[in-house]
Design a protein around this motif. Sequence first.
Motif, PDB file in Angstrom:
ATOM      1  N   MET A   1       0.837  -1.184   0.000  1.00  9.69           N
ATOM      2  CA  MET A   1       0.000   0.000   0.000  1.00  9.69           C
ATOM      3  C   MET A   1       0.885   1.252   0.000  1.00  9.69           C
ATOM      4  N   ARG A   2       0.525   2.211  -0.812  1.00 11.57           N
ATOM      5  CA  ARG A   2       1.300   3.452  -0.917  1.00 11.57           C
ATOM      6  C   ARG A   2       0.970   4.355   0.260  1.00 11.57           C
ATOM      7  N   THR A   3       1.988   5.011   0.775  1.00  8.82           N
ATOM      8  CA  THR A   3       1.787   5.960   1.863  1.00  8.82           C
ATOM      9  C   THR A   3       2.528   7.248   1.537  1.00  8.82           C
ATOM     10  N   LEU A   4       2.137   8.300   2.197  1.00  4.54           N
ATOM     11  CA  LEU A   4       2.782   9.601   2.046  1.00  4.54           C
ATOM     12  C   LEU A   4       3.463   9.956   3.359  1.00  4.54           C
ATOM     13  N   GLU A   5       4.595  10.622   3.278  1.00  2.00           N
ATOM     14  CA  GLU A   5       5.364  10.996   4.458  1.00  2.00           C
ATOM     15  C   GLU A   5       4.733  12.203   5.161  1.00  2.00           C
ATOM     16  N   HIS A   6       4.646  12.117   6.477  1.00  2.00           N
ATOM     17  CA  HIS A   6       4.129  13.204   7.308  1.00  2.00           C
ATOM     18  C   HIS A   6       5.068  13.406   8.487  1.00  2.00           C
ATOM     19  N   PRO A   7       5.259  14.645   8.919  1.00  2.00           N
ATOM     20  CA  PRO A   7       6.052  14.843  10.138  1.00  2.00           C
ATOM     21  C   PRO A   7       5.242  14.389  11.351  1.00  2.00           C
ATOM     22  N   ASP A   8       5.929  13.867  12.350  1.00  2.00           N
ATOM     23  CA  ASP A   8       5.194  13.541  13.570  1.00  2.00           C
ATOM     24  C   ASP A   8       4.875  14.842  14.304  1.00  2.00           C
ATOM     25  N   ARG A   9       3.982  14.765  15.258  1.00  2.00           N
ATOM     26  CA  ARG A   9       3.497  15.965  15.956  1.00  2.00           C
ATOM     27  C   ARG A   9       4.651  16.808  16.506  1.00  2.00           C
ATOM     28  N   ASN A  10       5.640  16.171  17.102  1.00  2.00           N
ATOM     29  CA  ASN A  10       6.739  16.916  17.726  1.00  2.00           C
ATOM     30  C   ASN A  10       7.664  17.594  16.720  1.00  2.00           C
ATOM     31  N   SER A  11       7.558  17.221  15.450  1.00  2.00           N
ATOM     32  CA  SER A  11       8.396  17.838  14.417  1.00  2.00           C
ATOM     33  C   SER A  11       7.735  19.042  13.754  1.00  2.00           C
ATOM     34  N   ILE A  12       6.474  19.299  14.067  1.00  2.00           N
ATOM     35  CA  ILE A  12       5.781  20.448  13.490  1.00  2.00           C
ATOM     36  C   ILE A  12       6.356  21.715  14.114  1.00  2.00           C
ATOM     37  N   SER A  13       6.803  22.639  13.270  1.00  2.00           N
ATOM     38  CA  SER A  13       7.416  23.866  13.777  1.00  2.00           C
ATOM     39  C   SER A  13       6.598  25.095  13.398  1.00  2.00           C
ATOM     40  N   LEU A  14       6.687  26.119  14.211  1.00  2.00           N
ATOM     41  CA  LEU A  14       6.009  27.379  13.936  1.00  2.00           C
ATOM     42  C   LEU A  14       6.449  27.938  12.590  1.00  2.00           C
ATOM     43  N   ASP A  15       7.752  27.941  12.318  1.00  2.00           N
ATOM     44  CA  ASP A  15       8.254  28.474  11.052  1.00  2.00           C
ATOM     45  C   ASP A  15       7.678  27.723   9.860  1.00  2.00           C
ATOM     46  N   GLY A  16       7.630  26.397   9.936  1.00  2.00           N
ATOM     47  CA  GLY A  16       7.103  25.594   8.846  1.00  2.00           C
ATOM     48  C   GLY A  16       5.624  25.851   8.605  1.00  2.00           C
ATOM     49  N   VAL A  17       4.861  25.946   9.688  1.00  2.00           N
ATOM     50  CA  VAL A  17       3.427  26.200   9.570  1.00  2.00           C
ATOM     51  C   VAL A  17       3.181  27.601   9.013  1.00  2.00           C
ATOM     52  N   LEU A  18       3.910  28.587   9.522  1.00  2.00           N
ATOM     53  CA  LEU A  18       3.741  29.951   9.017  1.00  2.00           C
ATOM     54  C   LEU A  18       4.097  30.043   7.538  1.00  2.00           C
ATOM     55  N   PHE A  19       5.168  29.372   7.133  1.00  2.00           N
ATOM     56  CA  PHE A  19       5.527  29.375   5.715  1.00  2.00           C
ATOM     57  C   PHE A  19       4.416  28.742   4.880  1.00  2.00           C
ATOM     58  N   ALA A  20       3.919  27.584   5.322  1.00  2.00           N
ATOM     59  CA  ALA A  20       2.872  26.885   4.566  1.00  2.00           C
ATOM     60  C   ALA A  20       1.614  27.736   4.450  1.00  2.00           C
ATOM     61  N   LEU A  21       1.274  28.459   5.494  1.00  2.00           N
ATOM     62  CA  LEU A  21       0.052  29.256   5.499  1.00  2.00           C
ATOM     63  C   LEU A  21       0.245  30.667   4.935  1.00  2.00           C
ATOM     64  N   SER A  22       1.442  30.980   4.469  1.00  2.00           N
ATOM     65  CA  SER A  22       1.700  32.319   3.924  1.00  2.00           C
ATOM     66  C   SER A  22       1.154  32.472   2.504  1.00  2.00           C
ATOM     67  N   ASP A  23       0.805  31.383   1.867  1.00  2.00           N
ATOM     68  CA  ASP A  23       0.314  31.432   0.488  1.00  2.00           C
ATOM     69  C   ASP A  23      -1.215  31.421   0.457  1.00  2.00           C
ATOM     70  N   PRO A  24      -1.840  32.326  -0.304  1.00  2.00           N
ATOM     71  CA  PRO A  24      -3.309  32.394  -0.349  1.00  2.00           C
ATOM     72  C   PRO A  24      -3.977  31.110  -0.858  1.00  2.00           C
ATOM     73  N   THR A  25      -3.349  30.421  -1.792  1.00  2.00           N
ATOM     74  CA  THR A  25      -3.928  29.170  -2.291  1.00  2.00           C
ATOM     75  C   THR A  25      -3.926  28.111  -1.194  1.00  2.00           C
ATOM     76  N   ARG A  26      -2.838  28.033  -0.446  1.00  2.00           N
ATOM     77  CA  ARG A  26      -2.776  27.047   0.638  1.00  2.00           C
ATOM     78  C   ARG A  26      -3.769  27.395   1.745  1.00  2.00           C
ATOM     79  N   ARG A  27      -3.956  28.691   2.016  1.00  2.00           N
ATOM     80  CA  ARG A  27      -4.969  29.082   3.015  1.00  2.00           C
ATOM     81  C   ARG A  27      -6.367  28.707   2.532  1.00  2.00           C
TER      82      ARG A  27
END
Length: 107
Positions: A1-27
């Motif tokens: 079965m194919r899977t996609l890579e995800h960071p575990d909860r403790n690897s989620i960073s403020l900088d990464g989330v802010l970068f991801a949410l900085s784009d209007p399409t991603r929001r």
Amino acid sequence: MRTLEHPDRNSISLDGVLFALSDPTRRKIVRQLADGPPAQYCSQFALPISLSTQTHHFRVLREAGVIEQRYQGTAIVAALRSEDLTTRVPGLLEAILAAERAENPPN
């Protein structure tokens, strides 16, 4: 079965989330996930961009820990990682969604 890579909860960073949410399409993707059913097929998003660009935006959100994606047959389903985001960056998701809704009310 194919899977996609995800960071575990403790690897989620403020900088990464802010970068991801900085784009209007991603929001827009995050807002649709927050306002709709908890899990949605990625192909159901009506975005005015090419499929390859859409795939890129979903990947950025997934790699930042904002969304989870999984294969369901040959389709990919996305879901918001609300609980993980609230644990790692309390209040941020709610603030971003409130600002997005205020700036772009529903039609």
